[in-house]
Scaffold this active site. Structure first.
Site, PDB file in Angstrom:
ATOM      1  N   HIS A   1       0.660  -1.175   0.184  1.00 44.29           N
ATOM      2  CA  HIS A   1      -0.437  -0.120   0.045  1.00 44.29           C
ATOM      3  C   HIS A   1       0.767   1.263   0.196  1.00 44.29           C
ATOM      4  CE1 HIS A   1      -3.151   2.972   1.618  1.00 44.29           C
ATOM      5  NE2 HIS A   1      -3.692   2.154   0.194  1.00 44.29           N
TER       6      HIS A   1
ATOM      7  N   ASP B   1      -8.123  -5.554  -0.495  1.00 41.67           N
ATOM      8  CA  ASP B   1      -8.247  -5.785  -1.295  1.00 41.67           C
ATOM      9  C   ASP B   1      -8.362  -7.025  -0.957  1.00 41.67           C
ATOM     10  OD1 ASP B   1      -7.722  -3.734  -2.793  1.00 41.67           O
ATOM     11  OD2 ASP B   1      -9.945  -4.393  -2.795  1.00 41.67           O
TER      12      ASP B   1
HETATM   13  C1  SDX Z   1      -6.041   0.220  -2.876  1.00 44.43           C
HETATM   14  O1  SDX Z   1      -4.732   4.634  -2.234  1.00 44.43           O
HETATM   15  C2  SDX Z   1      -6.102   3.827  -1.461  1.00 44.43           C
HETATM   16  O2  SDX Z   1      -5.218   4.873  -0.293  1.00 44.43           O
HETATM   17  C3  SDX Z   1      -5.926   2.897  -2.113  1.00 44.43           C
HETATM   18  C4  SDX Z   1      -7.157   2.059  -1.675  1.00 44.43           C
HETATM   19  C5  SDX Z   1      -7.915   2.597  -1.281  1.00 44.43           C
HETATM   20  O3  SDX Z   1      -8.945   2.187  -0.049  1.00 44.43           O
HETATM   21  O4  SDX Z   1      -8.572   3.856  -2.226  1.00 44.43           O
HETATM   22  O5  SDX Z   1      -6.651   1.650  -0.371  1.00 44.43           O
HETATM   23  C6  SDX Z   1      -7.341   0.567  -2.074  1.00 44.43           C
HETATM   24  O6  SDX Z   1      -5.845   0.668  -3.892  1.00 44.43           O
HETATM   25  C7  SDX Z   1      -5.094  -1.227  -1.701  1.00 44.43           C
HETATM   26  C8  SDX Z   1      -4.004  -1.481  -2.986  1.00 44.43           C
HETATM   27  C9  SDX Z   1      -4.465  -2.575  -3.897  1.00 44.43           C
HETATM   28  N1  SDX Z   1      -3.576  -2.819  -5.068  1.00 44.43           N
HETATM   29  C10 SDX Z   1      -3.004  -3.762  -4.877  1.00 44.43           C
HETATM   30  O7  SDX Z   1      -2.549  -4.779  -3.636  1.00 44.43           O
HETATM   31  C11 SDX Z   1      -1.841  -3.961  -5.717  1.00 44.43           C
HETATM   32  C12 SDX Z   1      -0.827  -4.698  -5.354  1.00 44.43           C
HETATM   33  N2  SDX Z   1       0.115  -3.881  -4.581  1.00 44.43           N
HETATM   34  C13 SDX Z   1       0.806  -2.887  -5.587  1.00 44.43           C
HETATM   35  O8  SDX Z   1       0.791  -2.787  -6.831  1.00 44.43           O
HETATM   36  C14 SDX Z   1       2.270  -1.611  -4.648  1.00 44.43           C
HETATM   37  O9  SDX Z   1       1.792  -2.500  -3.591  1.00 44.43           O
HETATM   38  C15 SDX Z   1       1.130  -0.350  -4.449  1.00 44.43           C
HETATM   39  C16 SDX Z   1      -0.040   0.306  -5.838  1.00 44.43           C
HETATM   40  C17 SDX Z   1      -0.420  -0.450  -3.615  1.00 44.43           C
HETATM   41  C18 SDX Z   1       1.771   1.351  -3.590  1.00 44.43           C
HETATM   42  O10 SDX Z   1       2.367   0.777  -4.814  1.00 44.43           O
HETATM   43  P1  SDX Z   1       3.968   1.911  -4.357  1.00 44.43           P
HETATM   44  O11 SDX Z   1       3.405   2.547  -2.777  1.00 44.43           O
HETATM   45  O12 SDX Z   1       3.896   2.977  -5.437  1.00 44.43           O
HETATM   46  O13 SDX Z   1       4.701   1.355  -3.876  1.00 44.43           O
HETATM   47  P2  SDX Z   1       5.550   1.136  -4.812  1.00 44.43           P
HETATM   48  O14 SDX Z   1       5.127   0.158  -6.217  1.00 44.43           O
HETATM   49  O15 SDX Z   1       7.010   1.749  -4.518  1.00 44.43           O
HETATM   50  O16 SDX Z   1       6.741  -0.740  -3.864  1.00 44.43           O
HETATM   51  C19 SDX Z   1       7.449  -0.218  -2.641  1.00 44.43           C
HETATM   52  C20 SDX Z   1       8.346  -1.632  -2.938  1.00 44.43           C
HETATM   53  C21 SDX Z   1       8.691  -1.856  -4.496  1.00 44.43           C
HETATM   54  O17 SDX Z   1      10.318  -2.254  -4.658  1.00 44.43           O
HETATM   55  P3  SDX Z   1      11.283  -2.078  -5.213  1.00 44.43           P
HETATM   56  O18 SDX Z   1      10.567  -0.359  -6.624  1.00 44.43           O
HETATM   57  O19 SDX Z   1      11.669  -0.699  -3.825  1.00 44.43           O
HETATM   58  O20 SDX Z   1      12.499  -2.718  -5.146  1.00 44.43           O
HETATM   59  O21 SDX Z   1       7.223  -2.802  -3.210  1.00 44.43           O
HETATM   60  C22 SDX Z   1       7.175  -3.310  -3.872  1.00 44.43           C
HETATM   61  C23 SDX Z   1       7.727  -3.041  -4.845  1.00 44.43           C
HETATM   62  O22 SDX Z   1       8.148  -4.067  -6.478  1.00 44.43           O
HETATM   63  N3  SDX Z   1       5.854  -4.115  -3.879  1.00 44.43           N
HETATM   64  C24 SDX Z   1       5.545  -5.085  -4.482  1.00 44.43           C
HETATM   65  C25 SDX Z   1       4.425  -5.350  -4.476  1.00 44.43           C
HETATM   66  N4  SDX Z   1       4.052  -4.071  -3.888  1.00 44.43           N
HETATM   67  C26 SDX Z   1       4.838  -3.042  -3.695  1.00 44.43           C
HETATM   68  N5  SDX Z   1       6.539  -6.314  -4.451  1.00 44.43           N
HETATM   69  C27 SDX Z   1       5.604  -7.908  -4.398  1.00 44.43           C
HETATM   70  N6  SDX Z   1       4.101  -7.310  -4.633  1.00 44.43           N
HETATM   71  C28 SDX Z   1       3.271  -5.968  -3.943  1.00 44.43           C
HETATM   72  N7  SDX Z   1       1.962  -6.948  -3.822  1.00 44.43           N
END
Ligand code: SDX
Length: 439
Positions: free
Chosen positions: A315, A373
């Protein structure tokens, strides 16, 4: 009087910034909870510099009194009330009233609000023709974007955003009609007739009845499932300045009518990185299939060369357990027991995947926890919804938050059109070359 001098909480101190040898003082403002902010509204005029923050990870886009999140502590408050307390004993329309008006309703206020919502759940009969333009297998989120946007073609008397009465009417209509429009999208996709709303049913029971009743026999809403649906709506109602809420605020800042703004929010919520993750999370759990295959998917999630991510994990704000995920997990167990799927293999995979991930150094180091989710997909499937409807249910609930945030923005006396700038790295100015001279 400049915006910087009048807007937001009063300055409590100053930040000194030096850019290209030029120093300037920027006010630091303090809210009631959460980080202080450096007010940069005067930065460009003082330093001829923009800030640069793609994804807005360090940017407060507005002042708000609606929802507070502490990502490190895993705290979520609606107007100061913890989400677990509201979800445990409250009703969705109570939280809706709270988010819209700032205080929990008295019994009379709740009864009046509930009645007003009930009396606006029907849609203009001609809207049912609108569905006939879609293929039966259209994704219901595509239908929602279209039909909700079309509401402004039917309810002209509540599109003048400068009129408080019309704003109020548009808010009531939007919250009231979303379940009806969503249920109609579901019925259309399965070739069953639309079911009209019933004013004697409460919000969530009415929605389940519109989705699952058929004209051939009486349908009795299971109170356990209706309560679970109501709680799921509470959990999804608002979440500070997330992507879809920011979309609604930006669309609304141009003066667009509220129906068009909510339609834009629905479009943004659809993305798998946002509200589409509940659909994607269940698909992922089904793809994993068995506990034995979990290590294979954990390895993929950690592989930088593999775009695969664990859907329902991570998140932007929560770097601790999403408080909503805990309540969703509990609701998941209740619903599965109620429908006799207590031993659902997908739940077993989800519980084991969570256990393994929460003990894996990669996820611990990156502070990746289950979000709302992760368990919602299993729960919604057990309630009888097809996977494609999951994000539609999220949109029904989030409409309350979108409307509350839109209303707060419109009623802000210092509201201006949102218009970010950019760091331009494209071509410098050059002269046009006639096509005959291009090589
Ligand atoms: C919702 O914003 C809100 O409030 C949203 C929400 C709401 O109520 O409105 O809470 C609802 O959208 C919840 C989130 C649902 N999405 C998912 O579950 C999709 C999977 N999650 C990822 O896509 C990700 O965690 C996000 C999009 C939710 C957050 O992305 P960020 O903050 O941009 O995090 P990031 O991409 O910068 O990740 C940081 C690191 C990265 O690695 P590095 O580049 O630092 O090496 O963590 C890794 C990412 O690769 N990472 C994951 C991961 N999420 C982040 N690795 C594996 N699996 C994951 N799910």
């Amino acid at each position: 009087m400049s915006v910087a001098e009048t807007y937001a909480a009063p300055p409590v101190s100053e930040a000194a910034l030096t850019a290209d040898g030029e120093q300037c003082q920027l006010p630091i403002r303090k809210g009631t909870l959460g980080p202080d902010v450096i007010d940069i509204t005067s930065l460009y005029s003082k330093t001829n510099h923009f800030t640069f923050d793609p994804g807005f990870t360090s940017t407060a886009s507005c002042e708000s009194k609606i929802t507070f999140i502490d990502g490190d502590e895993g705290v979520l408050l609606y107007r100061g009330y913890p989400i677990d307390e509201l979800a445990e004993t409250g009703k969705f329309l109570e939280s809706a009233y709270l988010l819209l008006n700032g205080e929990l309703p008295t019994q009379d206020q709740f009864d009046d609000f509930s009645t007003r919502i009930a009396y606006h759940t029907m849609v203009h009969e001609q809207m049912s023709q609108f569905y006939k333009g879609f293929r039966r297998d259209a994704h219901p989120m595509a239908v929602m974007v279209g039909v909700v946007g079309a509401l402004s073609a039917f309810y002209h008397d509540s599109t003048d955003i400068r009129d408080p009465e019309q704003r109020e009417m548009a808010s009531i209509r939007m919250i009231a009609k979303m379940p009806t429009i969503a249920a109609m999208a579901h019925k259309y996709s399965i070739g069953q007739p639309f079911v009209y709303p019933q004013n004697h049913l409460d919000y969530s029971a009415n929605f389940l009845n519109m989705c699952f009743a058929v004209p051939c026999e009486p349908y009795k809403v299971d109170p356990v499932l209706s309560r679970a649906m109501d709680r799921i709506f509470i959990l999804h109602a608002d979440h500070e300045q997330n992507a879809s809420t920011s979309t609604v605020r930006l669309a609304g800042s141009s003066g667009a009518n509220p129906f068009a703004c909510i339609s834009a929010g629905i479009a943004c919520l659809w993305g798998p990185a946002h509200g589409g993750a509940n659909e994607a999370a269940l698909t992922m759990l089904q793809q994993i299939g068995t506990v034995e295959r979990i290590p294979e998917f954990i390895a993929r999630a950690k592989d930088k060369n593999d775009p695969f991510r664990l859907m329902g994990f991570g998140h932007r704000v929560y770097k601790n357990y999403d408080p909503r995920a805990k309540i969703m997990q509990k609701t998941c167990h209740e619903v599965l027991e109620a429908v006799g799927h207590g031993d659902d293999p997908t739940l077993k995979v989800a519980l084991e995947l969570e256990h393994i991930a929460l003990n894996d150094d990669y996820f611990i180091e990156k502070k990746l926890y289950p979000n709302i989710d992760f368990y919602s997909g299993i729960t919604l499937r057990a309630l009888g919804f097809p996977t494609e409807m999951f994000t539609v249910l999220f949109a029904i609930a989030r409409t309350v938050g979108w409307i509350a945030q839109w209303k707060e923005m419109i009623e802000d006396p210092y509201q201006r059109i949102g218009r970010p700038r950019q760091l331009y790295t494209g071509a410098k100015q050059r002269s046009y070359v006639p096509i005959s001279e291009r090589v």
